[in-house]
Write a protein that holds these residues in place. Structure first.
Motif, short mmCIF file in Angstrom:
data_model
loop_
_atom_site.label_atom_id
_atom_site.label_comp_id
_atom_site.label_asym_id
_atom_site.label_seq_id
_atom_site.Cartn_x
_atom_site.Cartn_y
_atom_site.Cartn_z
N VAL A 113 0.84 -1.20 0.00
CA VAL A 113 0.00 0.00 0.00
C VAL A 113 0.87 1.25 0.00
CG1 VAL A 113 -1.61 1.37 1.39
CG2 VAL A 113 -2.06 -1.06 1.01
N ALA A 114 1.94 1.22 0.75
CA ALA A 114 2.81 2.40 0.85
C ALA A 114 3.61 2.63 -0.43
CB ALA A 114 3.76 2.25 2.03
N ASN A 115 4.08 1.55 -1.07
CA ASN A 115 5.04 1.69 -2.17
C ASN A 115 4.50 1.28 -3.53
OD1 ASN A 115 6.85 2.34 -0.13
ND2 ASN A 115 7.69 0.28 0.00
N GLY A 116 3.37 0.56 -3.57
CA GLY A 116 2.94 -0.03 -4.82
C GLY A 116 3.71 -1.31 -5.07
N TYR A 117 3.24 -2.09 -6.04
CA TYR A 117 3.87 -3.38 -6.30
C TYR A 117 5.32 -3.23 -6.77
CZ TYR A 117 4.97 -7.89 -8.37
OH TYR A 117 5.59 -9.07 -8.68
N HIS A 118 5.53 -2.38 -7.73
CA HIS A 118 6.84 -2.32 -8.39
C HIS A 118 7.94 -1.84 -7.45
CE1 HIS A 118 5.17 -3.37 -12.27
NE2 HIS A 118 4.24 -2.45 -12.12
N ALA A 119 7.62 -0.92 -6.56
CA ALA A 119 8.64 -0.39 -5.66
C ALA A 119 8.77 -1.20 -4.37
CB ALA A 119 8.33 1.06 -5.32
N ASP A 149 -1.30 -1.02 -9.19
CA ASP A 149 -0.37 -0.57 -10.24
C ASP A 149 0.14 -1.76 -11.05
OD1 ASP A 149 1.17 -1.70 -8.24
OD2 ASP A 149 2.79 -0.24 -8.36
N LEU A 150 -0.57 -2.90 -10.94
CA LEU A 150 -0.15 -4.10 -11.66
C LEU A 150 -1.29 -4.64 -12.52
CD1 LEU A 150 2.43 -5.85 -11.84
CD2 LEU A 150 1.45 -7.33 -10.07
N ARG A 151 -2.12 -3.74 -13.01
CA ARG A 151 -3.28 -4.17 -13.78
C ARG A 151 -2.90 -4.86 -15.09
NH1 ARG A 151 -7.93 -1.36 -11.69
NH2 ARG A 151 -9.20 -2.29 -13.34
N VAL A 207 -3.79 -10.43 -11.98
CA VAL A 207 -4.25 -9.28 -11.20
C VAL A 207 -5.50 -8.71 -11.83
CG1 VAL A 207 -3.69 -6.93 -10.46
CG2 VAL A 207 -1.97 -8.75 -10.28
N GLN A 208 -5.48 -8.54 -13.14
CA GLN A 208 -6.64 -8.01 -13.85
C GLN A 208 -7.87 -8.88 -13.60
OE1 GLN A 208 -6.81 -5.18 -15.49
NE2 GLN A 208 -8.93 -5.43 -16.16
#
Length: 209
Positions: A34-40, A122-124, A129-130
């Motif tokens: 939640v804080a960083n998003g998936y990629h980070a 952020d991983l749609r 995930v989609q």
């Protein structure tokens, strides 16, 4: 054992039952995603947040995507479960509509900001995930469609369109309400939106006996 020891989080060197350890890892991952998003988000940070070594984390989840998906699926299940419970909570359709709207507001207002993974991932681009994100909407719509079809005398196609409208209205307004720092009390917000929805559904499509 002292109260402090009982309440202290279990970290490195402390053996937990597998289910308890898994729950601990998921809670830590939730904060990081939640804080960083998936990629980070980094598995190192998740392990550190949970107070475990990376090998322990990988014993439960073979990779970051598997960890993310486990969380996402649990949040989707929670939301759909809330909607189904709302629809089953009363034989009164007006109360059902209110409960369904409240289900989305309660989910968005829940601890841990789980809704961000469902509605703002952020991983749609990842097919799994989609699919999970779409299930949050389609399963909620299905639950409401069944009730509208049975109680309003509509064919499934028209009932489903109404259900899509109710789900979309609830989701979008709940997120807007939260983004606006809850300036309207939640009960008032739910009442406003459910009354708007009910005037359309209840006024145009009364309960069929």
């Amino acid at each position: 054992m002292t109260e402090t020891a009982q309440s202290a989080p279990a970290g490195r060197g402390v053996r937990l039952p597998r289910t308890a350890r898994r729950a601990q890892l998921l809670a830590a991952a939730q904060d990081v995603f939640v804080a960083n998003g998936y990629h980070a988000a980094a598995m190192d940070e998740i392990a550190e947040r949970a107070g475990v070594s990376k090998p322990v984390l990988y014993q439960h989840f073979p990779g970051k995507l598997e960890l993310y998906m486990a969380l996402l699926e649990s949040h989707v299940d929670e939301l759909v479960g809330r909607v189904r419970t709302a629809i089953a909570s009363s034989p009164d359709n007006k109360l059902r509509v209110r409960a369904a709207v409240a289900a989305f507001y309660d989910f968005v207002d829940g601890e841990g900001q789980a809704f961000r993974m469902v509605f703002e991932s952020d991983l749609r681009s990842e097919p799994a995930v989609q699919e999970a994100v779409e299930r949050a909407t389609t399963d909620s719509v299905d639950a409401i469609t069944d009730t509208i079809t049975a109680d309003a005398g509509l064919d499934p196609e028209r009932a489903r369109l109404l259900a899509v409208g109710l789900v979309g209205l609830s989701q979008v307004t709940a997120r807007s309400w939260l983004a606006d720092n809850r300036r309207v009390p939640k009960e008032d917000a739910v009442a406003l939106i459910s009354n708007l929805a009910w005037r359309g559904i209840g006024g145009g499509f009364p309960l069929q006996h």
